[in-house]
Design a protein around this motif. Structure first.
Motif, PDB file in Angstrom:
ATOM      1  N   ALA A  68       5.223  -3.463   6.146  1.00  0.00           N
ATOM      2  CA  ALA A  68       6.261  -2.779   5.361  1.00  0.00           C
ATOM      3  C   ALA A  68       6.979  -1.582   6.377  1.00  0.00           C
ATOM      4  O   ALA A  68       6.349  -1.533   7.419  1.00  0.00           O
ATOM      5  CB  ALA A  68       5.846  -1.874   4.266  1.00  0.00           C
ATOM      6  N   GLY A  69       8.103  -1.471   6.251  1.00  0.00           N
ATOM      7  CA  GLY A  69       8.764  -0.327   6.961  1.00  0.00           C
ATOM      8  C   GLY A  69       8.578   1.161   6.396  1.00  0.00           C
ATOM      9  O   GLY A  69       7.786   1.132   5.552  1.00  0.00           O
ATOM     10  N   GLY A  70       9.118   2.114   7.040  1.00  0.00           N
ATOM     11  CA  GLY A  70       8.636   3.389   6.376  1.00  0.00           C
ATOM     12  C   GLY A  70       7.676   4.229   7.352  1.00  0.00           C
ATOM     13  O   GLY A  70       6.851   3.660   7.881  1.00  0.00           O
ATOM     14  N   SER A  71       7.558   5.575   6.874  1.00  0.00           N
ATOM     15  CA  SER A  71       6.995   6.483   7.562  1.00  0.00           C
ATOM     16  C   SER A  71       5.351   6.449   7.168  1.00  0.00           C
ATOM     17  O   SER A  71       4.360   6.674   7.878  1.00  0.00           O
ATOM     18  CB  SER A  71       7.497   8.020   7.569  1.00  0.00           C
ATOM     19  OG  SER A  71       7.484   8.041   6.344  1.00  0.00           O
ATOM     20  N   THR A  72       5.317   6.160   5.722  1.00  0.00           N
ATOM     21  CA  THR A  72       3.737   5.864   5.542  1.00  0.00           C
ATOM     22  C   THR A  72       3.038   4.681   5.789  1.00  0.00           C
ATOM     23  O   THR A  72       2.033   4.892   6.611  1.00  0.00           O
ATOM     24  CB  THR A  72       3.679   6.004   3.850  1.00  0.00           C
ATOM     25  OG1 THR A  72       4.508   7.188   3.259  1.00  0.00           O
ATOM     26  CG2 THR A  72       2.407   6.166   3.184  1.00  0.00           C
ATOM     27  N   PRO A  73       3.696   3.778   5.813  1.00  0.00           N
ATOM     28  CA  PRO A  73       3.014   2.374   6.549  1.00  0.00           C
ATOM     29  C   PRO A  73       2.890   2.833   8.061  1.00  0.00           C
ATOM     30  O   PRO A  73       2.115   2.297   8.781  1.00  0.00           O
ATOM     31  CB  PRO A  73       4.062   1.085   6.430  1.00  0.00           C
ATOM     32  CG  PRO A  73       4.613   1.595   5.147  1.00  0.00           C
ATOM     33  CD  PRO A  73       4.887   3.132   5.174  1.00  0.00           C
ATOM     34  N   ASP A 116       8.290  13.801  -3.055  1.00  0.00           N
ATOM     35  CA  ASP A 116       9.455  13.382  -3.393  1.00  0.00           C
ATOM     36  C   ASP A 116       9.257  12.026  -4.155  1.00  0.00           C
ATOM     37  O   ASP A 116      10.172  11.436  -5.007  1.00  0.00           O
ATOM     38  CB  ASP A 116      10.462  13.159  -2.489  1.00  0.00           C
ATOM     39  CG  ASP A 116       9.612  12.182  -1.373  1.00  0.00           C
ATOM     40  OD1 ASP A 116       8.673  12.386  -0.901  1.00  0.00           O
ATOM     41  OD2 ASP A 116      10.686  11.382  -0.548  1.00  0.00           O
ATOM     42  N   LYS A 117       8.093  11.522  -4.173  1.00  0.00           N
ATOM     43  CA  LYS A 117       7.770  10.259  -4.879  1.00  0.00           C
ATOM     44  C   LYS A 117       7.354  10.398  -6.146  1.00  0.00           C
ATOM     45  O   LYS A 117       7.093   9.577  -7.153  1.00  0.00           O
ATOM     46  CB  LYS A 117       7.026   9.263  -4.188  1.00  0.00           C
ATOM     47  CG  LYS A 117       7.514   9.138  -2.634  1.00  0.00           C
ATOM     48  CD  LYS A 117       8.507   8.358  -2.447  1.00  0.00           C
ATOM     49  CE  LYS A 117       8.896   8.195  -1.024  1.00  0.00           C
ATOM     50  NZ  LYS A 117       7.930   7.599  -0.025  1.00  0.00           N
ATOM     51  N   ALA A 118       7.056  11.748  -6.579  1.00  0.00           N
ATOM     52  CA  ALA A 118       5.687  11.866  -7.702  1.00  0.00           C
ATOM     53  C   ALA A 118       6.558  11.568  -9.052  1.00  0.00           C
ATOM     54  O   ALA A 118       6.093  10.869  -9.872  1.00  0.00           O
ATOM     55  CB  ALA A 118       5.597  13.315  -7.693  1.00  0.00           C
TER      56      ALA A 118
END
Ligand code: 6PG
Length: 237
Positions: free
Chosen positions: A39-44, A193-195
């Motif tokens: 996946a993309g994004g900072s968490t992955p 921000d995802k909560a």
């Protein structure tokens, strides 16, 4: 919602650590290959950096795919390919035959999606049964490049348009059918921000792509989230 394994970790580093342990365990068991969609994004990305610190693992078994990509020129910093190459592929010195990424810089994105779909089916069979698909979730509720409120993406890989005001609107993405066909799906979500959205997904108040996927999945599905992202879930305080 079907059986989803929810794992809550202290912080983003611990989420990466937990996901890395799962990927490494699968890599050891895999025979002859482990097919893994990124996946993309900072968490992955934190997970990829963590994996890259393990050069002694049996990486020759790995076959990498990309669950979604932005239609930007090759080498563009916002391409998920650029992130995955810098965080994982190059540090581990994976060979080009192990890296099966789409050509999303192509002018005709529909043709690029079709070509990637053909390659995917060639590599993992029809229906495409990837060993592990990694996903994240954006603050707007998108996962892979499936956005809430957009027309359903059909086939196995689709060219789609992200909503107005989204960076890089032209995208190529695995469809819900491909996410459903995978053996294991790991969804990594961090940050306060995802909560709210995560709570809505779990309470059945969200009809976005992640909620739909979790409802329909029959194979193993794990959500690995940090305490900040989990802070809206009942009983998490
Ligand atoms: C993309 C992604 C996307 C991502 C989430 C999570 O937009 O390219 O593949 O689905 O995984 O937006 O990103 P963060 O971890 O940075 O919030």
């Amino acid at each position: 919602m079907s059986a989803v394994n929810l794992q809550i970790e202290a912080n983003p580093e611990a989420v990466a650590e937990a996901a890395a342990a799962l990927v490494l365990a699968a890599l050891h068991l895999a025979e002859p290959t482990l097919t893994l969609a990124l996946a993309g994004g900072s968490t992955p990305q934190r997970l990829y950096r963590r994996l890259a610190r393990e050069p002694e693992q049996p990486w020759s078994k790995l076959r990498l795919f990309l669950g979604d990509e932005r239609a930007l020129p090759d080498g563009h910093p916002d391409r998920n390919t650029s992130m995955a190459m810098g965080a994982l592929v190059e540090p581990l010195g994976l060979s080009t035959s192990q890296v099966i990424f789409p050509h999303a810089g192509a002018e005709d994105l529909g043709a690029a999606a079709l070509a990637y779909q053909q390659r995917l089916l060639q590599e993992v069979g029809d229906p495409p049964c990837l060993d592990i698909v990694l996903l994240g979730m954006g603050g707007d509720g998108h996962t892979a490049s499936l956005f809430p409120g957009e027309p359903p993406a059909t086939g196995w890989v689709a060219a789609v348009q992200a909503p107005r005001d989204t960076a890089a609107r032209q995208r190529l993405t695995f469809t819900p059918a491909t996410l459903l066909a995978a053996k294991q799906v790991f969804v990594l979500i961090t940050g306060r921000d995802k909560a709210e959205r995560l709570a809505a997904v779990f309470e059945g108040r969200d009809e976005g792509p992640l909620a739909q996927l979790l409802d329909a999945r029959r194979g193993e599905t794990r959500l690995i989230v940090d305490t900040a992202a989990a802070s809206g879930l009942a009983g998490s305080q």
